[in-house]
Design a protein around this motif. Structure first.
Motif, PDB file in Angstrom:
ATOM      1  N   ARG A  13       0.959  -0.793   0.469  1.00 29.82           N
ATOM      2  CA  ARG A  13       0.124   0.041  -0.203  1.00 29.82           C
ATOM      3  C   ARG A  13       0.281   1.686  -0.230  1.00 29.82           C
ATOM      4  NH1 ARG A  13      -4.686   2.704  -1.681  1.00 29.82           N
ATOM      5  NH2 ARG A  13      -5.425   0.137  -1.026  1.00 29.82           N
ATOM      6  N   VAL A  14       2.062   1.371   0.483  1.00 27.86           N
ATOM      7  CA  VAL A  14       2.407   2.852   0.990  1.00 27.86           C
ATOM      8  C   VAL A  14       3.659   2.984  -0.282  1.00 27.86           C
ATOM      9  CG1 VAL A  14       4.789   3.216   1.567  1.00 27.86           C
ATOM     10  CG2 VAL A  14       3.412   1.736   3.593  1.00 27.86           C
ATOM     11  N   LEU A  15       4.385   1.209  -1.389  1.00 26.02           N
ATOM     12  CA  LEU A  15       4.528   1.541  -2.034  1.00 26.02           C
ATOM     13  C   LEU A  15       3.345   2.450  -3.370  1.00 26.02           C
ATOM     14  CD1 LEU A  15       6.633  -2.070  -3.185  1.00 26.02           C
ATOM     15  CD2 LEU A  15       7.487   0.044  -2.241  1.00 26.02           C
ATOM     16  N   PHE A  16       2.241   1.797  -3.278  1.00 32.72           N
ATOM     17  CA  PHE A  16       1.204   1.989  -4.219  1.00 32.72           C
ATOM     18  C   PHE A  16       0.885   3.700  -3.850  1.00 32.72           C
ATOM     19  CE2 PHE A  16      -3.284   3.525  -5.354  1.00 32.72           C
ATOM     20  CZ  PHE A  16      -2.998   2.284  -7.195  1.00 32.72           C
ATOM     21  N   MET A  28      -7.626  -3.619  10.614  1.00 34.03           N
ATOM     22  CA  MET A  28      -8.190  -3.110  11.523  1.00 34.03           C
ATOM     23  C   MET A  28     -10.074  -2.739  10.705  1.00 34.03           C
ATOM     24  SD  MET A  28      -8.393  -1.781  14.362  1.00 34.03           S
ATOM     25  CE  MET A  28      -9.805  -1.018  14.903  1.00 34.03           C
ATOM     26  N   ASP A  29      -9.882  -3.537   9.153  1.00 32.99           N
ATOM     27  CA  ASP A  29     -11.559  -3.256   8.281  1.00 32.99           C
ATOM     28  C   ASP A  29     -12.405  -5.014   8.422  1.00 32.99           C
ATOM     29  OD1 ASP A  29      -8.973  -3.905   7.265  1.00 32.99           O
ATOM     30  OD2 ASP A  29     -10.354  -3.184   5.351  1.00 32.99           O
ATOM     31  N   GLY A  69     -14.127  -2.834  12.081  1.00 32.32           N
ATOM     32  CA  GLY A  69     -14.711  -3.802  11.230  1.00 32.32           C
ATOM     33  C   GLY A  69     -14.419  -3.091   9.962  1.00 32.32           C
ATOM     34  N   PRO A  70     -15.776  -3.826   9.021  1.00 28.94           N
ATOM     35  CA  PRO A  70     -16.304  -2.825   8.169  1.00 28.94           C
ATOM     36  C   PRO A  70     -16.470  -1.589   7.925  1.00 28.94           C
ATOM     37  CG  PRO A  70     -17.417  -4.891   8.315  1.00 28.94           C
ATOM     38  CD  PRO A  70     -16.821  -5.117   9.513  1.00 28.94           C
ATOM     39  N   PRO A  96      -4.282  -0.994   5.994  1.00 30.03           N
ATOM     40  CA  PRO A  96      -3.549  -0.872   4.845  1.00 30.03           C
ATOM     41  C   PRO A  96      -4.496  -1.537   3.248  1.00 30.03           C
ATOM     42  CG  PRO A  96      -2.735  -2.340   6.079  1.00 30.03           C
ATOM     43  CD  PRO A  96      -3.944  -3.157   6.661  1.00 30.03           C
ATOM     44  N   GLN A  97      -5.151  -2.499   2.986  1.00 32.28           N
ATOM     45  CA  GLN A  97      -5.551  -3.360   2.356  1.00 32.28           C
ATOM     46  C   GLN A  97      -6.865  -1.974   1.227  1.00 32.28           C
ATOM     47  OE1 GLN A  97      -5.179  -6.106   1.332  1.00 32.28           O
ATOM     48  NE2 GLN A  97      -6.360  -5.137  -1.270  1.00 32.28           N
ATOM     49  N   ALA A  98      -7.383  -1.263   2.455  1.00 33.81           N
ATOM     50  CA  ALA A  98      -8.428  -0.239   2.167  1.00 33.81           C
ATOM     51  C   ALA A  98      -7.619   1.286   2.626  1.00 33.81           C
ATOM     52  CB  ALA A  98      -9.366  -0.132   3.429  1.00 33.81           C
TER      53      ALA A  98
END
Length: 529
Positions: free
Chosen positions: A28-31, A136-137, A168-169, A255-257
């Motif tokens: 995520r940081v690279l992106f 956390m999501d 969560g979500p 980080p995924q989100a």
């Protein structure tokens, strides 16, 4: 990438139990920083940091990888490490050359066995640490449960620097307790603190100020006098407190989100020390005496090889600079083998991608290919100022298999392949067992050994099968015993007569068989002894 001086560098090891999301954070940081145009994904095999064949197949890191990130006029060298305990050697190598550790905790699972192992490893190095409650999501996340897991299972004074907004979500972002504002969404939008979190934020900020005041006597006096500290004073105090092990910040992210990634990068840049702030490095001089120098370009050259990566075309040495400036296309001295080695083109590594650079400054991390006989734990220095840095402390291997070449061509390549595997991973070892006539490969666990066998095939073309090692049955002498024998024989002509005196004694466990004769004066010819 431009050159960065020592004070602009941060070397941070990312450590955790397996599956806590370290690699996803780096992707995520690279992106987000524009280094990659597509977000890498561990599960579909597109992650920049997981480039080994086995990493792609297993959807998990098995070796430490480096990602240099440019952020706020600083260069952050993120060292992404494996989460499996079998690969603790990679974690130890990363912690050895880092000035700080970010310990990731998966928000649903909480602290796990691997978390405790890497936590202790970072503590043994006296590294400043921060805890990142990650993912956390995910469904079934309970922020309080995750935080309680940290404070109940890990040792330290934990101080939240953020409060999660949702879980969560419904996780939307965090309340930044340094700037006292909300940081929302994947765009890091700033906004006011939600009304229902105002009281909790005020209380948590007070705990942050108190932790910062403990880091410096002057700040403590000011806090007693004025009952508050400025934002910059809080950062200075927290940095000092972390360096002394007095506090450990806690942050949250998904980080995924892309949520709460930017505040974490800001915290890493502001709170972790640069290489020159951690005190002098210690080394042994040419005569064996201990010396120390500041981590600076002005110090004698000291470049430490902390990792080696082997492939069919040669080896790449990962280098951490401690003193001086290392230039491309130069010759330096390997203090461990007392020999000159040539430095070709210096590289910065981003996963397996190589970025050529002209020089490396003190505190930086880079790589160079084909260093001849230079190996992991060797120190590169000037011939006129020989220095030898201490080697990385690794655990002893604990699991073994007997390996058997499949064909005659594999027999011819076995020794070289094993030596290259051990050169790449110092927690592996191999030897030939004389008693059973087996070749034994030893490592940190069954997964570790399984991957080593597959690397021997994929990298070096050696096909192997494995079996459980045989246990050699041995007897030994435990105490001294004596005997004598009189030999008489008469068969016509000159008869035979002899007296034989024998004494058996035990030796040290590592000693080989010894035969000594105590006959004096040459009374008996050597062939009869």
């Amino acid at each position: 990438m431009k050159e960065y001086k020592t004070e602009e560098i941060r070397n941070i090891a990312l450590v955790s139990h397996n599956g806590a999301g370290k690699t996803t954070f780096v992707e995520r940081v690279l992106f987000n920083t524009g280094v990659t145009t597509r977000l890498g994904d561990v599960q579909n095999g597109t992650a920049v940091m997981d480039f080994e064949e086995e990493e792609v197949a297993r959807h998990s890191s098995i070796a430490a990888a480096i990602a240099p990130i440019e952020w706020k006029n600083c260069k952050i060298n993120l060292l992404d490490t494996p989460g499996y305990v079998d690969f603790i050697g990679e974690v130890n190598a990363a912690l050895w050359v880092a000035e700080g550790a970010a310990v990731f905790v998966e928000a649903v699972a909480g602290v796990e066995v691997g978390t405790e192992v890497v936590w202790q490893a970072a503590a043994d190095r006296n590294l400043p640490r921060m805890v990142v409650i990650n993912k956390m999501d995910r469904d079934n996340v309970r922020a309080n449960r995750a935080y309680n897991s940290v404070i109940e299972n890990l040792k330290g004074n934990f101080v939240p620097l953020q409060l999660p907004i949702g879980e969560g979500p419904s996780f939307k972002g965090v309340v930044d307790l340094l700037s006292m504002e909300a940081r929302l969404g994947d765009k890091d939008e700033r906004g006011p603190i939600p009304d229902d979190m105002q009281d909790a934020a005020e209380e948590a900020r007070l705990a942050v100020i108190e932790a910062a005041a403990e880091g410096d006597d002057e700040l403590m006096e000011k806090y007693f006098e004025e009952d508050t500290l400025s934002d910059e004073e809080i950062v200075v105090g927290l940095k000092l407190a972390m360096a002394q092990g007095l506090c450990i910040p806690v942050l949250y992210s998904a980080p995924q989100a892309g949520i709460a990634v930017v505040p974490m990068l800001n915290a890493m840049t502001r709170l972790f020390p640069h290489p020159g702030e951690t005190g002098p490095f210690q080394a042994a001089s040419a005569d064996g005496s201990a010396v120390e120098y500041p981590v600076s370009d002005d110090s004698p050259l000291a470049a430490f090889i902390f990792k080696t990566r082997e492939d069919p075309y040669g080896k790449m040495s990962y280098i951490r600079m401690y003193g001086g400036v290392l230039e491309s296309d130069t010759r330096v001295w390997d203090a461990n083998i007392d020999s000159e080695v040539r430095i070709g083109a210096l590289q910065l590594l981003r996963g397996k991608d190589q970025i050529p650079v002209k020089r490396l400054h003190a505190g930086d991390i880079g790589a160079v290919v084909k260093l001849g006989d230079a190996e992991t734990n060797h120190t590169l220095c000037d011939r006129g100022s020989k220095l030898q840095l201490p080697p990385i402390v690794q655990p002893n291997p604990i699991a073994s298999v007997a390996i058997h070449p499949v064909s005659q061509s594999d027999v011819a390549k076995l020794s070289q392949a094993m030596n290259r595997l051990v050169s790449e991973d110092p927690t592996l070892s191999w030897h030939s067992e004389k008693a059973t006539r087996e070749t034994i490969l030893t490592g940190m666990g069954t997964t570790h050994l399984d991957i080593a066998i597959k690397k021997a095939q994929s990298k070096f073309g050696v096909n192997l099968t494995t079996t459980i090692p045989q246990v050699p049955y041995r007897e030994t002498i435990t105490k001294t015993a004596s005997a004598e024998y009189t030999h008489k024989k008469q068969t016509g002509g000159a008869g035979q007569y002899a007296r034989v005196f024998l004494r058996l004694e035990s030796l040290d466990d590592d000693a080989e068989f010894e035969f000594d004769s105590e006959i004096f004066g040459g009374a008996i010819s050597a062939p009869f002894v």
